[in-house]
Design a protein around this motif. Structure first.
Motif, PDB file in Angstrom:
ATOM      1  N   THR A  95       6.973   4.234  -0.278  1.00  0.00           N
ATOM      2  CA  THR A  95       7.753   3.886  -1.567  1.00  0.00           C
ATOM      3  C   THR A  95       9.026   3.295  -0.902  1.00  0.00           C
ATOM      4  OG1 THR A  95       6.823   5.179  -2.852  1.00  0.00           O
ATOM      5  CG2 THR A  95       8.884   4.376  -3.511  1.00  0.00           C
ATOM      6  N   ASP A  96       9.889   4.324   0.131  1.00  0.00           N
ATOM      7  CA  ASP A  96      10.838   3.695   0.345  1.00  0.00           C
ATOM      8  C   ASP A  96      11.167   2.667   1.239  1.00  0.00           C
ATOM      9  OD1 ASP A  96      13.844   4.568   0.658  1.00  0.00           O
ATOM     10  OD2 ASP A  96      13.453   5.083   2.772  1.00  0.00           O
ATOM     11  N   THR A  97       9.955   2.299   1.893  1.00  0.00           N
ATOM     12  CA  THR A  97       9.761   0.949   2.775  1.00  0.00           C
ATOM     13  C   THR A  97       9.254  -0.269   1.639  1.00  0.00           C
ATOM     14  OG1 THR A  97       9.004   2.036   4.585  1.00  0.00           O
ATOM     15  CG2 THR A  97       8.307  -0.375   4.216  1.00  0.00           C
ATOM     16  N   GLN A  98       8.725   0.038   0.891  1.00  0.00           N
ATOM     17  CA  GLN A  98       8.600  -1.194  -0.109  1.00  0.00           C
ATOM     18  C   GLN A  98       9.623  -1.603  -1.023  1.00  0.00           C
ATOM     19  OE1 GLN A  98       5.929  -2.490   0.545  1.00  0.00           O
ATOM     20  NE2 GLN A  98       4.237  -0.969   1.336  1.00  0.00           N
ATOM     21  N   LEU A  99      10.682  -0.508  -1.231  1.00  0.00           N
ATOM     22  CA  LEU A  99      11.809  -0.922  -2.011  1.00  0.00           C
ATOM     23  C   LEU A  99      12.757  -1.933  -1.317  1.00  0.00           C
ATOM     24  CD1 LEU A  99      12.693   2.744  -3.193  1.00  0.00           C
ATOM     25  CD2 LEU A  99      11.993   0.954  -4.617  1.00  0.00           C
ATOM     26  N   ILE A 100      12.925  -1.754   0.031  1.00  0.00           N
ATOM     27  CA  ILE A 100      13.685  -2.863   0.828  1.00  0.00           C
ATOM     28  C   ILE A 100      12.994  -4.090   1.121  1.00  0.00           C
ATOM     29  CG2 ILE A 100      13.273  -1.747   2.987  1.00  0.00           C
ATOM     30  CD1 ILE A 100      16.189  -2.327   3.491  1.00  0.00           C
ATOM     31  N   PHE A 141       1.014  -1.160   0.112  1.00  0.00           N
ATOM     32  CA  PHE A 141      -0.124  -0.015   0.083  1.00  0.00           C
ATOM     33  C   PHE A 141       0.999   1.163  -0.072  1.00  0.00           C
ATOM     34  CE2 PHE A 141      -2.558  -3.126   1.957  1.00  0.00           C
ATOM     35  CZ  PHE A 141      -3.929  -3.067   1.209  1.00  0.00           C
ATOM     36  N   HIS A 142       0.305   2.212  -0.389  1.00  0.00           N
ATOM     37  CA  HIS A 142       0.982   3.473  -0.706  1.00  0.00           C
ATOM     38  C   HIS A 142       0.089   4.527  -0.646  1.00  0.00           C
ATOM     39  CE1 HIS A 142       3.699   6.773  -1.425  1.00  0.00           C
ATOM     40  NE2 HIS A 142       4.361   6.327  -2.404  1.00  0.00           N
ATOM     41  N   ILE A 143       0.042   5.751   0.439  1.00  0.00           N
ATOM     42  CA  ILE A 143      -0.715   6.344   0.656  1.00  0.00           C
ATOM     43  C   ILE A 143      -0.701   7.544  -0.771  1.00  0.00           C
ATOM     44  CG2 ILE A 143       0.805   8.308   1.738  1.00  0.00           C
ATOM     45  CD1 ILE A 143      -1.624   8.875   3.738  1.00  0.00           C
TER      46      ILE A 143
END
Length: 730
Positions: free
Chosen positions: A371-376, A346-348
């Motif tokens: 986005t930064d969280t999903q990348l890793i 999910f991404h706000i």
């Protein structure tokens, strides 16, 4: 891969939607298939590794072994930093009427469109292996697979947040997570670092009231509200903007469990909420919520005594009513937890034309963080290509490479503008559906500061407290007393009491009594490190504007929907010699109303009724517990009653149900079982309709009377008035 709809004859018919069809290509059914490697080579022996002789060393050339072990070694992705423990489901959303006067978002403008959704509910603080019943905020994230791309409404079951600025988010999470020196406690806020942080952050005062309330202990994911938290914008085709707050309203009402009950459930069934959601969908009792919006015209941005952009504030529904604009139905469980629930991203910042952001400083920071969280977490920039995250519309851009790329793009160009490919893919005009950010005027200097309109930290915390029922207020006092009682450092307790006193002196005094402390006045400059020292907010009070209120009825769960027993779990306690007629009549009547009924006996298998009828037992007292049920019925039968009276587990079951304020009904011929309980002497002298509906206890000799009143008792959920004067050991 289809959603199920239960027809009148009970048969499941298959219906499809576009997202289901697009996921179908990625589904692999195991039964009946031949075992292969990840690359399709059929495997002759999956039980033995390749060796140099039957007792020799394993050989490096065993590509089957290496592939299997390598995949196993890497099959767990990093868990989410927050919201790690979750449960998901597929469903659909339909808007009730055309909202094109408010927004150009197509899925909100055409009542004929059925938009696929995937919803993930979660706790926040705990790890994947923690309990569902922690005192915690619950995540409520909805991914809409619209014809204009994905829209993610990423919210919680509480409408406000702890902090006003995203720069404080790492501090909040570090404080509430297990303490770094010993990794204790798990999934709990009752420890020093959390309250050390909160006690120095007055802006958290409103949210901490919600967290200490019964809202932090939902009865079910299906019985909790959802909120978008932030203020967003809706933009129509003319470019006109309105502010909007999003709400999810459960059609089953908003209900909770008791704190003591939550702790017991965590031991009996830590997957309580996950199981409840899964079982309801499998049974065809599809959970439903209505999507609501609070609309504030652009010209009314400053009419309230709070700031619309402050994520620690609500808009009271008395000031701006919630308009219910559509319904979401969850109708299909995931086929694979990891591939769907765990990998959904999910991404706000995933919005569609017609929905846009505001300058809420918490929202702005979250736009980067997701986005930064999903990348890793998901291995690289191509997480959008995982099937559960794919939109239902084509994706065309000049992105090509990166870890786990799954799309094979043909052609020579991956840049724009280009002449080789006629400048494809091309931009889309706003008139043809291209996303355009709202044309908001910005004229300001760069500063690290907060608006003075964000400085009132206590008015809405006080509003929430004043709006609670007496039972809910008592639960708040108990929650604060428990949590702060776990804090070892006295100065932290003392500072928190000073903060509570600024919300309500009586609340602070009650908690202080439980802690054996006195409330001390603490100047604001000692409490607040979040604003510059020269801000001088010690004596700040908001400007009282027209429409300010002292109490808001929707903030209390006492005012929720209480007109259904659908999906409520009812325990019928019975043994050999039970009245089969009474048991079956009551069970059939409850099931007809949509309730789930379990027969619980001293042993599994079957019991024999006094009419010599065999009755299948669902659970024994060793496998069941009262905390897993919403109400209890005790049918008659001389031998059954004698057995239950002598069974300590049966008596404890009733005592515990009484302690947790649940509806209890019994045949008069089962009175000897009630006489063995602690609460027998506390029963009403007579059983008028008024006393029954107030006390939640009914003893009668007629099944019809049980059904006319018992259903209403169960729908009422709990009888909290029973709690304070009638505490019993259980």
């Amino acid at each position: 891969m289809a959603k199920k709809k239960i027809t009148n004859n009970g048969d499941a018919v298959q219906l499809e939607n576009e997202k289901t069809r697009k996921l179908e290509a990625f589904v692999a059914d195991g039964p009946g298939e031949k075992l292969t490697t990840n690359h399709g080579v059929k495997i002759n022996d999956d039980q033995n590794s390749l060796k140099a002789g039957d007792r020799g060393a394993s050989l490096l050339e065993d590509f089957i072994l290496r592939e299997k072990i390598t995949h196993f070694d890497h099959e767990r992705i990093p868990e989410r930093v927050v919201h790690a423990r979750g449960s998901g489901a597929h469903g659909v959303f339909k808007v009730y009427e055309d909202l094109s006067d408010l927004t150009r978002a197509a899925f909100l403008c055409d009542p004929g469109i059925e938009t696929p959704v995937f919803v993930r509910f979660s706790t926040v603080a705990g790890s994947r292996g923690s309990t569902d019943l922690a005192r915690d905020v619950r995540g409520f994230a909805v991914k809409f697979y619209t014809q204009e791309g994905n829209f993610d409404l990423v919210g919680n079951n509480m409408p406000v947040f702890f902090i006003q600025d995203a720069i404080k988010f790492p501090d909040l999470v570090h404080a509430v997570k297990p303490e770094p020196d010993n990794e204790i406690p798990q999934a709990a806020s009752a420890h020093d670092t959390f309250w050390d942080f909160i006690s120095q952050l007055p802006e958290s005062s409103h949210m901490i009231m919600w967290l200490m309330s019964d809202r932090a202990l939902p009865r079910s994911y299906r019985m909790m509200e959802g909120f978008g938290v932030h203020t967003f914008r809706l933009i129509n085709a003319k470019g006109e903007s309105n502010f909007v707050k999003f709400h999810w309203k459960p059609l089953l009402g908003v209900h909770s469990v008791a704190w003591d009950e939550a702790q017991n459930i965590s031991g009996k069934d830590p997957d309580f909420h996950r199981r409840d959601l899964w079982d309801a969908i499998e049974a065809g009792a599809f959970p439903e919520w209505e999507l609501g919006v609070q609309i504030v015209p652009e010209e009314d941005e400053f009419k309230f005594d709070f700031d619309l952009l402050d994520p620690t504030k609500i808009i009271p529904e008395e000031l701006v009513p919630v308009q219910r604009i559509g319904k979401m139905t969850l109708n299909r469980n995931p086929d694979n937890f990891f591939a769907e629930t765990e990998q959904v991203a999910f991404h706000i910042g995933h919005v569609v034309p017609g929905i846009d952001f505001t300058n809420d400083p918490l929202l702005q920071g979250r736009l980067f963080s997701y986005t930064d969280t999903q990348l890793i977490r998901l291995g690289g920039p191509n997480f959008h290509e995982i099937p559960i995250n794919r939109p239902v519309v084509p994706v065309n851009n000049n992105q090509r490479d990166g870890y786990m790329r799954q799309t094979i793009n043909r052609g020579k160009t991956s840049y724009g503008p280009n002449g080789i490919a006629s400048n494809m893919p091309q931009q889309t005009t706003a008139a043809d559906g291209g996303f355009v950010s709202y044309n908001e005027r910005i004229d300001a200097r760069k500063v690290r500061a907060r608006s003075r309109s964000f400085f009132d930290h206590f008015s809405q915390a006080r509003l929430f407290l004043n709006s609670q029922s007496e039972a809910e207020k008592n639960h708040l006092i108990d929650a604060f007393s428990f949590e702060l009682g776990k804090v070892k450092m006295i100065p932290i307790r003392q500072r928190m009491l000073g903060l509570l006193a600024k919300v309500d002196k009586a609340l602070a005094a009650a908690v202080a009594y439980a802690l054996g402390l006195h409330v001390q006045d603490i100047p604001m400059e000692e409490l607040n490190n979040s604003v510059p020292a020269d801000a001088n907010i010690d004596d700040y009070t908001p400007i009282q504007k027209e429409g300010s209120i002292a109490i808001s009825a929707p903030l209390s769960m006492a005012n929720t929907v209480k007109d259904t027993i659908s999906t409520r779990k009812i325990a019928i306690l019975a043994a050999d010699g039970v009245s089969g007629k009474a048991l079956n009549n009551v069970k059939d009547a409850l099931v007809a109303k949509g309730a789930i009924v379990h027969i619980i006996a001293p042993k599994l298998g079957e019991i024999i009724s006094e009419e010599d009828q065999k009755i299948q037992v669902d659970e024994s007292f060793l496998t069941a517990a009262s905390v897993l049920y919403d109400a209890v019925y005790l049918p008659g039968g001389i031998n059954s009653s004698a057995t239950l009276e002598a069974d300590a587990n049966a008596v404890h079951f009733l005592n515990e149900a009484f302690k947790h304020c649940k509806a209890i009904a019994a045949d008069e011929s089962a009175m000897q079982v009630l006489e063995a309980t602690y609460f027998y002497k506390k029963l009403p002298a007579d059983y008028t309709e008024e006393t029954v509906l107030k006390e939640g206890i009914l003893v009668t000799d007629t099944v019809s009377k049980i059904m006319t009143l018992f259903e209403r008792m169960i729908a009422a959920h709990r009888f909290w008035d029973r709690e304070v004067p009638r505490k019993i050991p259980a």
